[in-house]
Design a protein around this motif. Structure first.
Motif, mmCIF file in Angstrom:
data_model
loop_
_atom_site.group_PDB
_atom_site.id
_atom_site.type_symbol
_atom_site.label_atom_id
_atom_site.label_comp_id
_atom_site.label_asym_id
_atom_site.label_seq_id
_atom_site.Cartn_x
_atom_site.Cartn_y
_atom_site.Cartn_z
ATOM 1 N N ALA A 156 0.829 -1.200 0.000
ATOM 2 C CA ALA A 156 0.000 0.000 0.000
ATOM 3 C C ALA A 156 0.865 1.252 0.000
ATOM 4 O O ALA A 156 1.923 1.293 0.637
ATOM 5 N N LEU A 157 0.425 2.255 -0.720
ATOM 6 C CA LEU A 157 1.135 3.530 -0.755
ATOM 7 C C LEU A 157 0.772 4.357 0.470
ATOM 8 O O LEU A 157 -0.333 4.239 0.999
ATOM 9 N N PRO A 158 1.678 5.216 0.919
ATOM 10 C CA PRO A 158 1.308 6.128 2.009
ATOM 11 C C PRO A 158 0.240 7.093 1.519
ATOM 12 O O PRO A 158 0.322 7.617 0.405
ATOM 13 N N ARG A 159 -0.768 7.323 2.328
ATOM 14 C CA ARG A 159 -1.855 8.214 1.934
ATOM 15 C C ARG A 159 -1.376 9.663 2.004
ATOM 16 O O ARG A 159 -0.708 10.078 2.940
ATOM 17 N N GLY A 160 -1.724 10.440 0.992
ATOM 18 C CA GLY A 160 -1.387 11.859 1.019
ATOM 19 C C GLY A 160 -0.515 12.266 -0.150
ATOM 20 O O GLY A 160 -0.152 11.466 -1.009
ATOM 21 N N LEU A 161 -0.165 13.550 -0.174
ATOM 22 C CA LEU A 161 0.587 14.145 -1.273
ATOM 23 C C LEU A 161 2.067 14.239 -0.926
ATOM 24 O O LEU A 161 2.463 14.063 0.233
ATOM 25 N N PRO A 162 2.911 14.527 -1.928
ATOM 26 C CA PRO A 162 4.361 14.570 -1.698
ATOM 27 C C PRO A 162 4.767 15.571 -0.626
ATOM 28 O O PRO A 162 4.212 16.668 -0.532
ATOM 29 N N LEU A 163 5.736 15.177 0.171
ATOM 30 C CA LEU A 163 6.293 16.036 1.216
ATOM 31 C C LEU A 163 7.817 16.005 1.114
ATOM 32 O O LEU A 163 8.394 15.044 0.588
ATOM 33 N N PRO A 164 8.513 17.026 1.617
ATOM 34 C CA PRO A 164 9.979 16.993 1.611
ATOM 35 C C PRO A 164 10.515 15.776 2.360
ATOM 36 O O PRO A 164 9.970 15.371 3.384
ATOM 37 N N ALA A 165 11.586 15.187 1.827
ATOM 38 C CA ALA A 165 12.169 13.988 2.448
ATOM 39 C C ALA A 165 13.677 14.009 2.287
ATOM 40 O O ALA A 165 14.274 13.115 1.679
ATOM 41 N N LEU A 166 14.319 15.041 2.825
ATOM 42 C CA LEU A 166 15.761 15.225 2.631
ATOM 43 C C LEU A 166 16.560 15.054 3.923
ATOM 44 O O LEU A 166 17.725 15.445 3.977
ATOM 45 N N GLY A 167 15.969 14.473 4.915
ATOM 46 C CA GLY A 167 16.669 14.343 6.187
ATOM 47 C C GLY A 167 17.803 13.333 6.137
ATOM 48 O O GLY A 167 17.752 12.336 5.425
ATOM 49 N N GLY A 168 18.855 13.618 6.909
ATOM 50 C CA GLY A 168 19.937 12.655 7.071
ATOM 51 C C GLY A 168 21.041 12.731 6.047
ATOM 52 O O GLY A 168 21.991 11.946 6.101
ATOM 53 N N VAL A 169 20.996 13.653 5.079
ATOM 54 C CA VAL A 169 22.080 13.748 4.095
ATOM 55 C C VAL A 169 23.204 14.594 4.668
ATOM 56 O O VAL A 169 22.992 15.469 5.513
#
Length: 559
Positions: A231-244
């Motif tokens: 199943a896909l996560p419900r909702g729209l795209p969000l920033p996901a740049l943590g930990g770089v």
């Protein structure tokens, strides 16, 4: 005053009669974006949902900044293995870190493309000749198909290099690791897509295969026995740049440059082809900037690097898209799917997506160009094969670097040893012609006319002067003049000028004058700038070879 974004101009000039066509195109396109976006994400070693993020945001951004009316951008099969090669060694087994690295990579690629737009570097795609592009795509096709084969057969990929994946897959098959049900779904997907392509009716094979497989899995409760997307996560795209980290940035500089070059090359060629159909013109620099902004947006909102899509754009065209709003409608429909029905993909078998990717990869494999090049140019055929082998078996990014290097070497070798000949008079034919092709021709007594078909630079200046020395030494009559037919000489550097000056001194000691005919103005300007005008004055230059020969004959009473 800065120009308005192309999207604003589209809105101003939009015609109501286009709306129905754009809505229909958006609906058809969204049905293809969902399965292929997830498939290309998995091919890149990323969670399937990132493929949808990379499909939604870039389409919306490109509709505002993109110069092409109907170009569709998003995840692409040609970039997937390059992304995987760049990210997986850094991410290890952490999918969240892989997503963050993918976003970082997209941001870096976008930044490079925007810098290229500012510096007007749209010409850089000329570094990728057709043999390199075809060899690259063929290597990519093999890499993609082999990487998806384990998923198609129902067992985890052995990982490693392409050779390691191939040998590991054979080992797993030999020990009976193939899941018959998974293989049935994967092979069935390939069969449905291929059959729909050869039928006289335009049927959406990918959509039919995905819907049928998902429905069958749900109806028969096959999910426990099959690897599925989940199943896909419900909702729209969000920033996901943590930990770089900064170390990640340094590690991705090389891959970002290589992927940026390939992404822009693919997008530019496709954009120009579409524009040519309608008699329009698309600026390569503007296309580079739009692709850069789209990649930045994809990286900021959980996506990965994207480019122009050779598979989605024809779907939009066939469905009647009239403007970028076709892509906007498709993005909105994909977003609605993620909000309203994210659980549907829990019944979508992973081998089905692998089958979609395999068919897409097979469609870009080009054998005809190789066979054609073998007949036309063995050097270019060798470049194609070298690129293919480098991309397929050494590494995607390494193979591209090697291919560009080989291409530049081939160019230097051609310039180092260009065609050169002596010109002479041919009976009953005006002008002066290549004596090697006209053995019936003859020299003018005391005169050597030389033609050199290349710019003069450090690597071939000595070749040019040695050719003249050889011709002078091989004449039976004393030589008084050497005329250089200079029309084909399009460049001159200081090293070649030094060789030319040394030759002029040597000829002068033997009582021989060195003159030039048909030399281009910019080359004369360069001689002046290099300080050679005092040596080669106006009397050394003639507008045509015939004019120079007449002056020679008049000077020596040969008329």
């Amino acid at each position: 005053m800065p120009k308005a974004p192309p999207g604003l101009l589209t809105v101003r000039n939009y015609k109501r009669i286009w709306l129905k066509s754009d809505l229909m195109a958006g609906a058809a396109l969204s049905a293809f974006l969902i399965p292929t976006g997830m498939a290309y994400a998995q091919a890149a070693g990323l969670p399937a949902v990132t493929g949808l993020y990379a499909s939604i945001i870039p389409l919306l951004v490109y509709a505002v900044f993109g110069p092409s009316r109907v170009l569709i951008i998003g995840p692409d099969s040609s970039l997937a293995p390059m992304i995987a090669a760049a990210l997986l060694p850094l991410a290890g087994e952490d999918p969240d870190h892989a997503v963050a690295l993918a976003g970082l990579l997209a941001l870096m690629i976008g930044g490079l493309l925007l810098a290229g737009r500012i510096l007007r570097l749209g010409f850089v795609t000329n570094l990728l000749s057709k043999p390199i592009r075809v060899g690259y795509l063929n290597g990519i096709a093999v890499a993609i198909m082999l990487s998806q084969l384990p998923t198609l057969l129902g067992f985890p990929s052995p990982g490693g290099s392409l050779v390691g994946i191939a040998t590991g897959t054979v080992t797993e098959v030999a020990r009976g690791a193939v899941q018959p049900l998974a293989f049935l779904f994967g092979a069935g997907t390939i069969a449905v897509i291929v059959v729909c392509r050869v039928l006289p009716w335009k049927l959406p094979g990918v959509l039919i295969a995905v819907v049928a497989a998902t429905s069958l899995t749900a109806a028969l409760n096959l999910a426990p026995a099959l690897p599925t997307v989940g199943a896909l996560p419900r909702g729209l795209p969000l920033p996901a740049l943590g930990g770089v980290s900064f170390a990640d940035v340094l590690a991705l500089v090389g891959p970002a440059a290589g992927i940026a070059l390939i992404a822009f090359a693919d997008t530019s060629v496709l954009s120009k082809s579409l524009a040519a159909r309608s008699g329009a013109h698309v600026s390569g620099n503007q296309e580079m900037g739009a692709l850069g902004v789209a990649n930045v947006a994809s990286g900021l909102f959980g996506g990965f690097p994207i480019s122009g899509s050779t598979s989605r754009t024809p779907i939009a065209l066939e469905a009647g898209a009239k403007s970028p709003l076709g892509g906007v409608f498709a993005a909105v429909l994909v977003a609605l799917f993620m909000v309203l029905a994210p659980g549907v993909t829990s019944y979508l078998p992973a081998p089905v997506l692998a089958g979609v990717v395999v068919v897409a990869a097979a469609s870009i494999f080009d054998v005809r160009t190789l066979l054609r090049l073998l007949k036309m140019s063995r050097t270019e055929a060798a470049l194609l094969v070298a690129t293919f082998l480098g991309v397929a078996f050494v590494g995607v990014l390494e193979g591209i670097v090697v291919a560009i290097g080989l291409s530049l070497i081939a160019f230097v070798l051609r310039a180092l040893d260009p065609y050169r000949t002596e010109l002479g008079s041919v009976p009953d034919v005006p002008g002066y012609h290549d004596l090697s092709r006209h053995p019936e021709g003859h020299r003018v007594p005391g005169l050597v006319i030389v033609r050199f078909d290349a710019p003069l630079f450090f690597a071939n200046g000595a070749v040019f002067t040695d050719h003249i020395r050889m011709l002078v030494a091989g004449t039976t009559h004393p030589v008084h003049w050497v005329i250089v037919a200079s029309e084909a000489i399009t460049g001159l550097d200081t090293t070649a000028l030094d060789d030319l000056v040394a030759l002029d001194d040597e000829l002068a000691r033997g009582g021989i004058s060195l003159v030039f005919a048909e030399m281009k103005g910019p080359i004369k300007d360069r001689l002046i700038r290099f300080g050679a005008s005092s040596r080669f004055g106006p009397e050394h230059f003639y507008p045509t070879v015939s004019n120079a020969v007449r002056s020679y004959k008049a000077a020596f009473g040969l008329e």
